[in-house]
Design an enzyme around this catalytic site. Structure first.
Site, PDB file in Angstrom:
ATOM      1  N   ARG A 179       0.838  -1.208   0.000  1.00  0.00           N
ATOM      2  CA  ARG A 179       0.000   0.000   0.000  1.00  0.00           C
ATOM      3  C   ARG A 179       0.869   1.253   0.000  1.00  0.00           C
ATOM      4  O   ARG A 179       0.632   2.200  -0.704  1.00  0.00           O
ATOM      5  CB  ARG A 179      -0.878   0.017   1.252  1.00  0.00           C
ATOM      6  CG  ARG A 179      -2.191  -0.694   1.077  1.00  0.00           C
ATOM      7  CD  ARG A 179      -2.939  -0.716   2.358  1.00  0.00           C
ATOM      8  NE  ARG A 179      -2.113  -1.275   3.444  1.00  0.00           N
ATOM      9  CZ  ARG A 179      -2.558  -1.611   4.643  1.00  0.00           C
ATOM     10  NH1 ARG A 179      -3.810  -1.434   4.938  1.00  0.00           N
ATOM     11  NH2 ARG A 179      -1.761  -2.133   5.556  1.00  0.00           N
ATOM     12  N   ILE A 238       1.052 -17.105   2.892  1.00  0.00           N
ATOM     13  CA  ILE A 238       1.125 -17.302   4.350  1.00  0.00           C
ATOM     14  C   ILE A 238       0.352 -16.186   5.041  1.00  0.00           C
ATOM     15  O   ILE A 238       0.527 -15.942   6.228  1.00  0.00           O
ATOM     16  CB  ILE A 238       2.585 -17.325   4.878  1.00  0.00           C
ATOM     17  CG1 ILE A 238       3.359 -16.071   4.445  1.00  0.00           C
ATOM     18  CG2 ILE A 238       3.298 -18.589   4.451  1.00  0.00           C
ATOM     19  CD1 ILE A 238       4.652 -15.871   5.210  1.00  0.00           C
ATOM     20  N   ALA A 239      -0.507 -15.486   4.252  1.00  0.00           N
ATOM     21  CA  ALA A 239      -1.187 -14.312   4.808  1.00  0.00           C
ATOM     22  C   ALA A 239      -2.543 -14.705   5.394  1.00  0.00           C
ATOM     23  O   ALA A 239      -2.666 -14.941   6.603  1.00  0.00           O
ATOM     24  CB  ALA A 239      -1.319 -13.257   3.727  1.00  0.00           C
ATOM     25  N   ARG A 240      -3.551 -14.782   4.561  1.00  0.00           N
ATOM     26  CA  ARG A 240      -4.888 -15.179   5.002  1.00  0.00           C
ATOM     27  C   ARG A 240      -5.621 -15.841   3.843  1.00  0.00           C
ATOM     28  O   ARG A 240      -5.408 -15.459   2.680  1.00  0.00           O
ATOM     29  CB  ARG A 240      -5.715 -13.949   5.413  1.00  0.00           C
ATOM     30  CG  ARG A 240      -5.525 -13.477   6.837  1.00  0.00           C
ATOM     31  CD  ARG A 240      -6.085 -14.469   7.847  1.00  0.00           C
ATOM     32  NE  ARG A 240      -5.857 -14.043   9.215  1.00  0.00           N
ATOM     33  CZ  ARG A 240      -4.762 -14.290   9.928  1.00  0.00           C
ATOM     34  NH1 ARG A 240      -3.764 -14.965   9.392  1.00  0.00           N
ATOM     35  NH2 ARG A 240      -4.649 -13.877  11.175  1.00  0.00           N
ATOM     36  N   GLU A 269     -11.047 -21.897   5.830  1.00  0.00           N
ATOM     37  CA  GLU A 269     -10.344 -22.908   6.613  1.00  0.00           C
ATOM     38  C   GLU A 269     -11.055 -23.124   7.956  1.00  0.00           C
ATOM     39  O   GLU A 269     -11.700 -22.185   8.448  1.00  0.00           O
ATOM     40  CB  GLU A 269      -8.873 -22.507   6.825  1.00  0.00           C
ATOM     41  CG  GLU A 269      -8.686 -21.269   7.667  1.00  0.00           C
ATOM     42  CD  GLU A 269      -7.212 -20.822   7.733  1.00  0.00           C
ATOM     43  OE1 GLU A 269      -6.539 -20.759   6.688  1.00  0.00           O
ATOM     44  OE2 GLU A 269      -6.776 -20.525   8.857  1.00  0.00           O
ATOM     45  N   HIS A 287      -2.176 -23.882   8.400  1.00  0.00           N
ATOM     46  CA  HIS A 287      -2.026 -22.591   9.108  1.00  0.00           C
ATOM     47  C   HIS A 287      -1.067 -22.712  10.303  1.00  0.00           C
ATOM     48  O   HIS A 287      -1.452 -22.487  11.454  1.00  0.00           O
ATOM     49  CB  HIS A 287      -3.408 -22.065   9.545  1.00  0.00           C
ATOM     50  CG  HIS A 287      -3.412 -20.579   9.755  1.00  0.00           C
ATOM     51  ND1 HIS A 287      -4.512 -19.792   9.531  1.00  0.00           N
ATOM     52  CD2 HIS A 287      -2.439 -19.731  10.178  1.00  0.00           C
ATOM     53  CE1 HIS A 287      -4.231 -18.532   9.809  1.00  0.00           C
ATOM     54  NE2 HIS A 287      -2.958 -18.484  10.202  1.00  0.00           N
ATOM     55  N   ILE A 288       0.180 -23.057   9.991  1.00  0.00           N
ATOM     56  CA  ILE A 288       1.154 -23.305  11.062  1.00  0.00           C
ATOM     57  C   ILE A 288       2.401 -22.427  10.943  1.00  0.00           C
ATOM     58  O   ILE A 288       3.423 -22.725  11.552  1.00  0.00           O
ATOM     59  CB  ILE A 288       1.577 -24.799  11.102  1.00  0.00           C
ATOM     60  CG1 ILE A 288       2.059 -25.292   9.720  1.00  0.00           C
ATOM     61  CG2 ILE A 288       0.439 -25.661  11.623  1.00  0.00           C
ATOM     62  CD1 ILE A 288       2.675 -26.681   9.724  1.00  0.00           C
TER      63      ILE A 288
END
Ligand code: 8YV
Length: 328
Positions: A179, A238-240, A269, A287-288
């Site tokens: 951004r 690895i964000a969302r 998820e 998600h680790i």
């Protein structure tokens, strides 16, 4: 004097719980039951504070039903499970857990990148299935990591950690889009060059997503964006979940329009899009990225310190809506 009542919404480290119990009357979910919204609301009745994780949604409806609530401390750096605007409007403090997971998460991002590029999961599945009975010149031949172009979308602390690993450890050329542009000193520390999103998509050999999820970043990578990427490229998330259109990605992987992907997060998820489960060229993890014991303990303790700091001295460590602190 009665201690303030708080809720710990998921199982956490016993030592963190013990610290909280010194200050608060704690109701803890050490059985780690998964609570739907109605149950969470029930459990929050009469509680002034809550230690939450990414799966606990705190929105206007929850806040309206839990008028005693004054703080929610997230054991996560991401806080898209919070409606911060609604929390501020109701005078409820929101805190997250930044910094303590930066290097651990950057390590994992790099591990996923390497695993995807070098087809490690595919190779392991092949071996475990008893199919390895020969050598071939192109067996599981992947793409190189060293000396290639690393693209990073979202250049916060974790993105910078990945950039440094790539630039200093693997001689990668780093390009990024964010951004806002980093200042010159940080750019030179990360050896990173700011580019447009389109240039990032077209130029990256490995594209790592580390941006926060919001309505603005929903499906930031969809069919159109995937079409701009190199056929030899890898994509790492690895964000969302929700930042990538998982159905579009599965199709691009199946059609080899990009070489491979590494995903630690998924839309909806812990469910995973069924098409992703059937394409071989994707490394999937649950998600680790922040999951090492020291880091998870630091995250839990930071969330606990936010509850203790705010509820005992009006001094949280990492507030997201500090305006709440001045509301009388
Ligand atoms: C958490 C994360 O494990 O910190 C974050 O934003 O995604 C992970 O480190 C997860 O959100 C559970 O709270």
């Amino acid at each position: 004097m009665n201690k303030p009542k708080i809720l710990v919404a998921r199982a956490i480290f016993p030592e963190t719980l013990a610290r909280l119990q010194q200050h608060f009357d704690v109701q803890a979910n050490q059985a780690d039951e998964s609570w739907p919204a109605a149950r969470l609301i029930e459990k929050l009745q009469g509680k002034v504070g809550a230690l939450t994780t990414g799966g606990d949604r705190i929105d206007g409806a929850v806040l309206a039903a839990c008028p005693a609530l004054r703080i929610c401390a997230n054991m996560a750096v991401g806080y898209n499970n919070f409606d911060v605007e609604a929390m501020t409007a109701r005078g409820v403090l929101a805190t997250n857990a930044p910094d303590v997971l930066t290097e651990t998460t950057a390590d994992f991002g790099f591990a996923l990148l390497m695993a995807a590029a070098r087809r490690m999961s595919e190779g392991e599945h092949f071996l475990r299935a008893g199919k390895w009975n020969t050598w071939r010149y192109d067996m599981f031949a992947g793409v190189d990591v060293h000396g290639t172009t690393l693209g990073i979308l979202g250049m916060g602390r974790i993105g910078q950690g990945i950039a440094k690993r790539g630039a200093h450890g693997f001689g990668m050329k780093v390009i990024y889009h964010n951004r806002s542009r980093l200042d010159a000193a940080l750019e030179s520390e990360c050896k990173a060059r700011y580019v447009s999103k389109e240039e990032l998509l077209r130029g990256a050999d490995h594209l790592v997503l580390v941006l926060p999820y919001s309505a603005a970043s929903h499906h930031a990578i969809g069919a159109g964006e995937l079409a701009l990427m190199k056929p030899t490229a890898t994509l790492i998330n690895i964000a969302r979940g929700g930042i990538v259109d998982d159905a579009a990605l599965a199709q691009a992987l199946r059609e080899k329009r990009i070489a491979a992907a590494g995903l630690d997060v998924f839309e909806g998820e812990p469910r995973v899009h069924p098409d992703l489960l059937t394409v071989p060229n994707v490394v999937l993890t649950p998600h680790i990225a922040s999951a090492t014991m020291p880091t998870r303990l630091a995250m839990a303790n930071l969330a606990a310190d936010n509850l203790i700091g705010f509820l005992t001295q009006n001094k949280p460590l990492t507030p997201l809506n500090p305006a709440v602190l001045t509301i009388k």
